[in-house]
Design a protein around this motif. Structure first.
Motif, PDB file in Angstrom:
ATOM      1  N   VAL A  60       0.841  -1.203   0.000  1.00  0.00           N
ATOM      2  CA  VAL A  60       0.000   0.000   0.000  1.00  0.00           C
ATOM      3  C   VAL A  60       0.875   1.251   0.000  1.00  0.00           C
ATOM      4  O   VAL A  60       0.658   2.177  -0.791  1.00  0.00           O
ATOM      5  N   LEU A  61       1.889   1.286   0.878  1.00  0.00           N
ATOM      6  CA  LEU A  61       2.763   2.461   0.955  1.00  0.00           C
ATOM      7  C   LEU A  61       3.550   2.660  -0.334  1.00  0.00           C
ATOM      8  O   LEU A  61       3.674   3.785  -0.828  1.00  0.00           O
ATOM      9  N   ASP A  62       4.092   1.575  -0.886  1.00  0.00           N
ATOM     10  CA  ASP A  62       4.865   1.676  -2.128  1.00  0.00           C
ATOM     11  C   ASP A  62       4.018   2.243  -3.259  1.00  0.00           C
ATOM     12  O   ASP A  62       4.439   3.150  -3.975  1.00  0.00           O
ATOM     13  N   ILE A  63       2.814   1.693  -3.435  1.00  0.00           N
ATOM     14  CA  ILE A  63       1.954   2.132  -4.531  1.00  0.00           C
ATOM     15  C   ILE A  63       1.496   3.570  -4.297  1.00  0.00           C
ATOM     16  O   ILE A  63       1.459   4.379  -5.230  1.00  0.00           O
ATOM     17  N   ALA A  64       1.167   3.911  -3.047  1.00  0.00           N
ATOM     18  CA  ALA A  64       0.727   5.278  -2.745  1.00  0.00           C
ATOM     19  C   ALA A  64       1.834   6.289  -3.054  1.00  0.00           C
ATOM     20  O   ALA A  64       1.586   7.320  -3.680  1.00  0.00           O
ATOM     21  N   MET A  65       3.067   5.989  -2.642  1.00  0.00           N
ATOM     22  CA  MET A  65       4.172   6.906  -2.908  1.00  0.00           C
ATOM     23  C   MET A  65       4.437   7.002  -4.409  1.00  0.00           C
ATOM     24  O   MET A  65       4.651   8.088  -4.946  1.00  0.00           O
ATOM     25  N   GLU A  66       4.413   5.865  -5.078  1.00  0.00           N
ATOM     26  CA  GLU A  66       4.685   5.834  -6.519  1.00  0.00           C
ATOM     27  C   GLU A  66       3.653   6.644  -7.305  1.00  0.00           C
ATOM     28  O   GLU A  66       3.986   7.321  -8.267  1.00  0.00           O
ATOM     29  N   GLN A  67       2.391   6.609  -6.868  1.00  0.00           N
ATOM     30  CA  GLN A  67       1.322   7.248  -7.619  1.00  0.00           C
ATOM     31  C   GLN A  67       0.885   8.600  -7.040  1.00  0.00           C
ATOM     32  O   GLN A  67      -0.063   9.205  -7.527  1.00  0.00           O
ATOM     33  N   GLY A  68       1.571   9.083  -6.003  1.00  0.00           N
ATOM     34  CA  GLY A  68       1.251  10.393  -5.450  1.00  0.00           C
ATOM     35  C   GLY A  68      -0.075  10.448  -4.713  1.00  0.00           C
ATOM     36  O   GLY A  68      -0.758  11.467  -4.713  1.00  0.00           O
ATOM     37  N   ILE A  69      -0.429   9.354  -4.061  1.00  0.00           N
ATOM     38  CA  ILE A  69      -1.674   9.279  -3.290  1.00  0.00           C
ATOM     39  C   ILE A  69      -1.376   9.630  -1.833  1.00  0.00           C
ATOM     40  O   ILE A  69      -0.386   9.186  -1.270  1.00  0.00           O
ATOM     41  N   SER A  70      -2.261  10.424  -1.228  1.00  0.00           N
ATOM     42  CA  SER A  70      -2.129  10.763   0.181  1.00  0.00           C
ATOM     43  C   SER A  70      -3.042   9.841   0.986  1.00  0.00           C
ATOM     44  O   SER A  70      -4.259   9.877   0.830  1.00  0.00           O
ATOM     45  N   LEU A  71      -2.455   9.005   1.836  1.00  0.00           N
ATOM     46  CA  LEU A  71      -3.242   8.073   2.635  1.00  0.00           C
ATOM     47  C   LEU A  71      -3.750   8.765   3.899  1.00  0.00           C
ATOM     48  O   LEU A  71      -3.005   9.452   4.580  1.00  0.00           O
ATOM     49  N   GLN A  72      -5.034   8.570   4.196  1.00  0.00           N
ATOM     50  CA  GLN A  72      -5.635   9.137   5.395  1.00  0.00           C
ATOM     51  C   GLN A  72      -5.804   8.072   6.475  1.00  0.00           C
ATOM     52  O   GLN A  72      -5.721   8.363   7.659  1.00  0.00           O
ATOM     53  N   HIS A  73      -6.075   6.835   6.040  1.00  0.00           N
ATOM     54  CA  HIS A  73      -6.371   5.766   6.989  1.00  0.00           C
ATOM     55  C   HIS A  73      -6.014   4.427   6.344  1.00  0.00           C
ATOM     56  O   HIS A  73      -6.307   4.213   5.171  1.00  0.00           O
ATOM     57  N   LEU A  74      -5.370   3.565   7.105  1.00  0.00           N
ATOM     58  CA  LEU A  74      -5.036   2.218   6.629  1.00  0.00           C
ATOM     59  C   LEU A  74      -5.224   1.266   7.794  1.00  0.00           C
ATOM     60  O   LEU A  74      -4.660   1.473   8.868  1.00  0.00           O
ATOM     61  N   ASN A  75      -6.065   0.263   7.599  1.00  0.00           N
ATOM     62  CA  ASN A  75      -6.302  -0.718   8.651  1.00  0.00           C
ATOM     63  C   ASN A  75      -6.231  -2.110   8.038  1.00  0.00           C
ATOM     64  O   ASN A  75      -6.913  -2.394   7.056  1.00  0.00           O
TER      65      ASN A  75
END
Length: 149
Positions: A60-75
């Motif tokens: 999740v973190l790798d893909i979010a950083m790669e695609q410029g996504i800001s994560l608000q919540h991860l469970n």
């Protein structure tokens, strides 16, 4: 490749390495890599769920950083995952959700994207098929990325 070209490339590289923004990003990357290595350390040979959950976090973190996504919540718990975040566009959010669905093999995932005043938020859930507690009608209705505008 000429020697002059090599000298110019080397000069460009040295200028980049001395750039404060480059150094800051490299430091952040090293810190993230360090956390990633800690997560992957195996606590005990028999507890594979711990490793599986940590690898999901890293995906999740790798893909979010790669695609410029800001994560608000991860469970992530007991084979179930929920992710909430913000993307720059509807398409960016959908691409992120689709990328996660491809990486999280063995989980049934679905997600929705909402737009509010040029801000795009998304919610995604996934769980192992055999542990899916929702009714058949509900899961078939939500198994694709929704179009909420």
């Amino acid at each position: 490749m000429s020697y002059e070209h090599y000298k110019a490339e080397k000069s460009d590289l040295l200028a980049l390495v001395e750039n404060s923004q480059y150094q800051s990003i490299e430091k952040q990357y090293e810190e993230i890599t360090s956390v990633k290595q800690q997560l992957l350390k195996n606590r005990s040979g028999k507890d594979t769920s711990y490793i599986y959950q940590n690898s999901m976090v890293i995906y999740v973190l790798d893909i979010a950083m790669e695609q410029g996504i800001s994560l608000q919540h991860l469970n992530i718990k007991d084979g179930h995952i929920t992710v909430d975040g913000i993307g720059v566009s509807d398409e960016a959010c959908r691409k992120f959700i689709a990328s996660l669905q491809q990486r999280l093999i063995g989980l049934e995932c679905h997600g929705t994207v909402k737009a509010d005043k040029e801000m795009y938020t998304f919610h995604m859930e996934g769980s192992k098929g055999e542990h899916n507690s929702s009714s058949r009608e509900d899961s078939s209705r939500r198994n694709s990325v929704g179009h909420n505008h």
